[in-house]
Scaffold this motif. Sequence first.
Motif, PDB file in Angstrom:
ATOM      1  N   HIS A  43       0.859  -1.186   0.000  1.00  0.00           N
ATOM      2  CA  HIS A  43       0.000   0.000   0.000  1.00  0.00           C
ATOM      3  C   HIS A  43       0.890   1.229   0.000  1.00  0.00           C
ATOM      4  O   HIS A  43       2.033   1.200   0.476  1.00  0.00           O
ATOM      5  CB  HIS A  43      -0.920   0.017   1.225  1.00  0.00           C
ATOM      6  N   TRP A  45      -0.643   4.278   1.007  1.00  0.00           N
ATOM      7  CA  TRP A  45      -1.201   4.977   2.158  1.00  0.00           C
ATOM      8  C   TRP A  45      -1.473   3.944   3.239  1.00  0.00           C
ATOM      9  O   TRP A  45      -1.693   2.768   2.948  1.00  0.00           O
ATOM     10  CB  TRP A  45      -2.521   5.660   1.802  1.00  0.00           C
ATOM     11  N   HIS A  48      -7.157   1.703   6.811  1.00  0.00           N
ATOM     12  CA  HIS A  48      -7.967   2.193   7.920  1.00  0.00           C
ATOM     13  C   HIS A  48      -7.926   1.300   9.151  1.00  0.00           C
ATOM     14  O   HIS A  48      -8.095   1.792  10.275  1.00  0.00           O
ATOM     15  CB  HIS A  48      -9.415   2.381   7.458  1.00  0.00           C
ATOM     16  N   PRO A  53      -4.930   7.422   6.820  1.00  0.00           N
ATOM     17  CA  PRO A  53      -4.054   7.322   5.642  1.00  0.00           C
ATOM     18  C   PRO A  53      -2.824   8.198   5.730  1.00  0.00           C
ATOM     19  O   PRO A  53      -1.830   7.936   5.045  1.00  0.00           O
ATOM     20  CB  PRO A  53      -4.964   7.752   4.479  1.00  0.00           C
ATOM     21  N   ASN A 115      -8.098  -1.244  -2.482  1.00  0.00           N
ATOM     22  CA  ASN A 115      -8.119   0.086  -1.882  1.00  0.00           C
ATOM     23  C   ASN A 115      -8.312   1.163  -2.951  1.00  0.00           C
ATOM     24  O   ASN A 115      -7.358   1.723  -3.482  1.00  0.00           O
ATOM     25  CB  ASN A 115      -6.833   0.327  -1.092  1.00  0.00           C
ATOM     26  N   GLU A 116      -9.561   1.435  -3.235  1.00  0.00           N
ATOM     27  CA  GLU A 116      -9.869   2.423  -4.272  1.00  0.00           C
ATOM     28  C   GLU A 116      -9.426   3.822  -3.866  1.00  0.00           C
ATOM     29  O   GLU A 116      -8.980   4.613  -4.707  1.00  0.00           O
ATOM     30  CB  GLU A 116     -11.371   2.417  -4.561  1.00  0.00           C
ATOM     31  N   GLU A 117      -9.495   4.136  -2.588  1.00  0.00           N
ATOM     32  CA  GLU A 117      -9.176   5.481  -2.111  1.00  0.00           C
ATOM     33  C   GLU A 117      -7.739   5.874  -2.434  1.00  0.00           C
ATOM     34  O   GLU A 117      -7.476   6.956  -2.975  1.00  0.00           O
ATOM     35  CB  GLU A 117      -9.421   5.576  -0.606  1.00  0.00           C
ATOM     36  N   GLU A 118      -6.784   4.993  -2.104  1.00  0.00           N
ATOM     37  CA  GLU A 118      -5.394   5.336  -2.377  1.00  0.00           C
ATOM     38  C   GLU A 118      -5.111   5.324  -3.877  1.00  0.00           C
ATOM     39  O   GLU A 118      -4.294   6.102  -4.358  1.00  0.00           O
ATOM     40  CB  GLU A 118      -4.445   4.400  -1.636  1.00  0.00           C
ATOM     41  N   SER A 119      -5.792   4.457  -4.616  1.00  0.00           N
ATOM     42  CA  SER A 119      -5.591   4.416  -6.063  1.00  0.00           C
ATOM     43  C   SER A 119      -6.030   5.722  -6.709  1.00  0.00           C
ATOM     44  O   SER A 119      -5.312   6.302  -7.532  1.00  0.00           O
ATOM     45  CB  SER A 119      -6.373   3.240  -6.664  1.00  0.00           C
ATOM     46  N   LEU A 120      -7.218   6.187  -6.355  1.00  0.00           N
ATOM     47  CA  LEU A 120      -7.692   7.456  -6.903  1.00  0.00           C
ATOM     48  C   LEU A 120      -6.823   8.613  -6.433  1.00  0.00           C
ATOM     49  O   LEU A 120      -6.546   9.547  -7.184  1.00  0.00           O
ATOM     50  CB  LEU A 120      -9.142   7.687  -6.484  1.00  0.00           C
ATOM     51  N   GLY A 121      -6.348   8.528  -5.199  1.00  0.00           N
ATOM     52  CA  GLY A 121      -5.537   9.609  -4.655  1.00  0.00           C
ATOM     53  C   GLY A 121      -4.231   9.798  -5.393  1.00  0.00           C
ATOM     54  O   GLY A 121      -3.808  10.937  -5.639  1.00  0.00           O
TER      55      GLY A 121
END
Length: 283
Positions: A43, A45, A48, A53, A115-121
């Motif tokens: 990862h 980030w 959770h 993150p 982990n969509e959040e870190e990918s989009l980030g």
Amino acid sequence: MRLGLHISRFTWPEGPSRLSPVLAEVAVAADEAGFERISVMDHVWQIHVNGPPEEEMLEAYTTLGFLAAHTRRANLLTLVTGVVYREPGLLAKAVTTLDVLSGGRAMLGIGAAWNEEESLGLGLPFPPTAERFERLEEALQICRQMFDGDETAYQGTHYRLGRLLNSPLPLRKPPILIGGGGERKTLLLVAKYADACNLFPGPDLQHKLDVLKRHCDAVGRDYDEIQKTVIYRFPDEPREIVAAAREFAAMGFTVMHGGFRDVWDTERFEVYRDEIVPALEAL
């Protein structure tokens, strides 16, 4: 029963300026204590379940290279690499490089990513679930081919490689571990391609193994040749660890793989070296 150490947090008391020497101390202590493998998350980030993150997170393969330089025995892997974070040809090259420089101690831990959040980030690809599993299967085929030294061109739905040159070849063909317990797709891919699986403990753990066995029967794979590992949060009490190991061993697991509180406190490894590892070796 053997132990694996999973290092999932790098927010340690002395801060980033001391991460390098403290991580080296942890690697040496774990290696000398008898941990059979050491892993890090793939990862960018923090996730959770461990913290926000914004907490410190190190890139996985750079970190594994660092760990290779400070260990002599432990196998090294991610738990696990998200397939869409790296093109499979580059991933196979990274794992091969780790294997050569560690003297034949690399493993490939891989999964479909979540982990969509870190990918989009950070602008990493994150296609829909079905496509991620399609890419996972193609990546497994590509990595196996490159580890074998087969340079034949690969034409898949998502990946097209003209020449799978991989020089130097790994010193040891890196074992492939697939993480996750999805019954329709993940465990089927384990049966078809993997040397090992990693499952989470819980009331359905035996059921997951039964599903894997059915998949093995369906594809003509020997169920017993797949190593079963279980992720486990090590408690402070050695007797609890040994008792859990007996239960997992009775189900067919051979590796308990996880972390424990304050991994940066290397004195904690002494009880593993002196009590826990010898007790588990006797199981």
